[in-house]
Scaffold this motif. Sequence first.
Motif, short mmCIF file in Angstrom:
data_model
loop_
_atom_site.label_atom_id
_atom_site.label_comp_id
_atom_site.label_asym_id
_atom_site.label_seq_id
_atom_site.Cartn_x
_atom_site.Cartn_y
_atom_site.Cartn_z
N PHE A 359 0.90 -1.40 0.09
CA PHE A 359 -0.02 -0.04 -0.03
C PHE A 359 0.86 1.17 -0.10
N ALA A 360 1.82 1.33 0.80
CA ALA A 360 2.85 2.49 0.84
C ALA A 360 3.59 2.63 -0.33
N THR A 361 4.17 1.48 -1.19
CA THR A 361 4.66 1.60 -2.48
C THR A 361 3.67 2.19 -3.46
N ASP A 366 2.27 6.64 -6.88
CA ASP A 366 1.15 7.52 -7.31
C ASP A 366 1.55 9.11 -7.26
N ARG A 367 2.26 9.22 -6.37
CA ARG A 367 3.06 10.60 -6.11
C ARG A 367 4.21 11.03 -6.89
N THR A 441 -2.06 1.34 -12.52
CA THR A 441 -0.75 0.37 -11.87
C THR A 441 -0.87 0.56 -10.23
N VAL A 442 -1.51 1.54 -9.69
CA VAL A 442 -1.85 1.76 -8.35
C VAL A 442 -2.91 0.87 -7.89
N LEU A 443 -3.81 0.83 -8.85
CA LEU A 443 -4.89 -0.02 -8.55
C LEU A 443 -4.59 -1.77 -8.24
#
Length: 497
Positions: A359-361, A366-367, A441-443
């Motif tokens: 989740f942190a990755t 995303d940022r 990719t975040v999803l």
Amino acid sequence: MSAHAADGTITTDIPARLDRLPWSRWHWTIVIGLGTVWILDGLEVTVVGNIAGRLSEPGSGLAITSGQITGIAAALYVAGACVGALFWGRLTDTFGRRKLFMITLAVYLGATALTSISWDAWWFFLFRFLTGFGIGGEYAAINSAIDELIPAEYRGRVDLMINGSFWLGAVGGSLLSIVALDTGLLPKDVGWRLTFALGAVLALVILLVRRHVPESPRWLLIHGRDREAEEIVAGIERRVEAEKGEPLPAPQGSLEIHQRGSVTFLEIARTVFGRYRRRAVLGFSLFIGQAFLYNAITFGFGAILTAFYDVPADRTGYYFAVIAVGNFCGPLLLGKLFDTAGRRVMISGTYLTSGLLLFATAWLFDRGALDAWTLTACWCAVLFFASAGASSAYLTVSEIFPMETRAMSIAFFYALGTAAGGISGPLLFADLTETGRVADTVLAFSIGAALMCAAGLTAAALAVRAERRSLEDIARPLNAVAARAKGRLPGATAGGV
């Protein structure tokens, strides 16, 4: 010693005698003879992915496309592994661990050797299916034998180290491919064939070592061959005493069982999904969680590095080697804690930690806070814990169900996890990670992380405290006679959770 009763039961202390053995050279023989096949599996999977580009080139000696290799051939390997696990798993419980782990390795050896001389795409596909068919059978036969031969005090760490050695094969496959596919060293139509031939040679060496691995005395007891079990255990004890130079401690506890042949599929189903339904939920959760987390990362890592960080396609193998090292180090360094801190703490902890790190990755990705190497470092940290967790899934299903159903239980949950990883994973994650859109990719990362955390919470509630306990204590054999005050293993229970 074993003793027969007039009603056809047998009272034995053989499980207790195996569990009280100190670690010895004989146990290393078991680890080398049985455990090294995971290295071959990692080698197989990695080599095929790395040679896809070369095999599809003109002059490779095989008329096949890259898409067929990563699509059809990969799917057939997965299908073969699933079918093989279920087919050989049943036979392993029926005919014994030793006979089947020799046969399944021979199947793998033959199929890999034939892959190296494939003359047409469809023959390549067939041999990939048969290779997976052999490997799938190995998981059931090998995990059963290892758990039944390794002392309870060391079972957790040994199982994790062996299952984690898959990633040593992955590193070896990556490095081997770089050398074998160098046309300055080998012709196009020779290098890829030699990679498969080497796998067959390694399998032959392992097969020769396995000749010295005995049948599981626990399996022999259940199937009415207690004299053979006694001879094997007595021989092991003599070797260990000679090595240690002192008498072994007295075994603690005995077990009374009825001896009979194999159990039926109906009995297996009633046991796994009836008596031990909470444990079945645990097995489902662990395998599904680790399958989807791994697919969230590994099915798109190359495309992500290429699309977002302009890493050349022929350089992604170096990043994969770093990830593979992290995967192997997790079970190696954390394995002992599964025997000391305990199964529930470590299984739930590794699953939850890897899920939260992913989740942190996803948040950092995303940022836009990551580059190719920092993203790889994040993946490495995630998989350090995830690999220990995934290995503990195999450990869990191999020790929490009764002796008579062990191989079939391993086969069932392995087939489930492999199918989820090899079928659902690519369908879901490949499309998400190859779009080139950050949100997709975040999803993908978030789905894998969420399922891993859910599995960790399930483990926190349902994991069995199996550390340093006899297998017969964790799950009483179906053939065991009701425990009596002086005729049982310490703490043995009738079943349930």
